[in-house]
Design an enzyme around this catalytic site. Structure first.
Site, PDB file in Angstrom:
ATOM      1  N   LYS A  83       0.844  -1.188   0.000  1.00 39.23           N
ATOM      2  CA  LYS A  83       0.000   0.000   0.000  1.00 39.23           C
ATOM      3  C   LYS A  83       0.882   1.243   0.000  1.00 39.23           C
ATOM      4  CE  LYS A  83      -4.364   0.823   2.244  1.00 39.23           C
ATOM      5  NZ  LYS A  83      -4.989   0.868   3.557  1.00 39.23           N
TER       6      LYS A  83
HETATM    7  C1  E4P Z   1      -8.342   1.146   3.686  1.00 35.23           C
HETATM    8  O1  E4P Z   1      -7.559   0.790   2.831  1.00 35.23           O
HETATM    9  C2  E4P Z   1      -8.241   2.460   4.343  1.00 35.23           C
HETATM   10  O2  E4P Z   1      -7.035   2.586   5.003  1.00 35.23           O
HETATM   11  C3  E4P Z   1      -9.413   2.654   5.279  1.00 35.23           C
HETATM   12  O3  E4P Z   1     -10.597   2.248   4.601  1.00 35.23           O
HETATM   13  C4  E4P Z   1      -9.540   4.084   5.785  1.00 35.23           C
HETATM   14  O4  E4P Z   1     -10.756   4.213   6.473  1.00 35.23           O
HETATM   15  P1  E4P Z   1     -11.072   5.451   7.444  1.00 35.23           P
HETATM   16  O5  E4P Z   1     -11.239   6.672   6.577  1.00 35.23           O
HETATM   17  O6  E4P Z   1     -12.339   5.073   8.132  1.00 35.23           O
HETATM   18  O7  E4P Z   1      -9.905   5.583   8.367  1.00 35.23           O
END
Ligand code: E4P
Length: 216
Positions: A83
């Site tokens: 990521k």
């Molecule tokens: C997933 O890849 C993201 O890191 C996550 O969905 C972020 O979610 P949030 O905006 O609720 O922190």
């Protein structure tokens, strides 16, 4: 549409894995920090429960650092997707890692131009953060449908992975927009199963069944 679980909590992952509909898992540094084990231990344990893409996020800011981390993560397990944030350095790193056959997930995506750039870099997944857009008065669902349209029109190989999902309604919107994947917090996934008419209907069926004479 594939369903990923958006958590690093092993109890949640083990429970949802038994439900038979989880295709992968996304984590981020905030989710990992809540769990109290080492990053590598958590990621490898997740890989042992779910046989699908598992996202592990880089924490360096420069492309060289992200590439180094990404190459290391990719050696831990074949299902790991690296990521990377949608910055100039991140997109540079995504291009290099993709060309080496390492799977990537470009994250913190908030605009269609970031989607386009990540797709051109060969990202495996591109993650628009729809809930955070809604939080600041923008329309996350519009970004999903625009992103899917661009990916399909130019036949990019990337999948749109809808992230920052806050409600079951957003999952349904993602499916209607043609998103390839939605990553969903455990509580939201659990609530997708629920409908009061299902509970009421089941209660009535069972009561009628119990009221039947026992020899029938
Ligand atoms: C997933 O890849 C993201 O890191 C996550 O969905 C972020 O979610 P949030 O905006 O609720 O922190």
């Amino acid at each position: 549409m594939k369903i990923f679980l958006d958590t690093a909590n092993l109890d949640e992952i083990r429970t949802a894995a038994r439900w038979g509909i989880v295709d992968g898992v996304t984590t981020n540094p905030s989710l990992i920090a809540k769990e109290g084990s080492s990053f590598k231990e958590i990621i490898l344990e997740i890989c042992s429960y779910i046989d699908g893409p598992i996202s592990a996020e880089t924490t360096k800011l420069d492309a060289e650092g992200m590439i180094e981390e990404g190459r290391e993560f990719a050696q831990w397990h074949a299902n790991i997707h690296v990521k990377i944030p949608a910055t100039i350095e991140g997109i540079k790193a995504a291009k290099v890692l993709s060309s080496e056959g390492i799977k990537t997930n470009v994250t913190l995506v908030f605009s269609l131009n970031q989607v386009l750039l990540a797709a051109k870099a060969g990202a495996t997944f591109i993650s628009p953060f729809v809930g955070r857009l809604d939080d600041v008065g923008e329309d996350g669902a519009t970004l999903i449908s625009d992103a899917v349209q661009v990916i399909e029109r130019y036949r990019f190989s990337s999948d749109i992975l809808v992230a920052s999902v806050r409600s079951p309604n957003m999952v349904a919107r993602a499916a209607l927009c043609g998103a390839h994947i939605a990553t969903i917090p455990f509580k939201v996934l659990e609530s997708m199963y629920q409908h009061p008419l299902t509970d009421a209907g089941l209660k009535k069926f069972l009561a009628d069944w119990q009221s039947m004479p026992k020899n029938q």
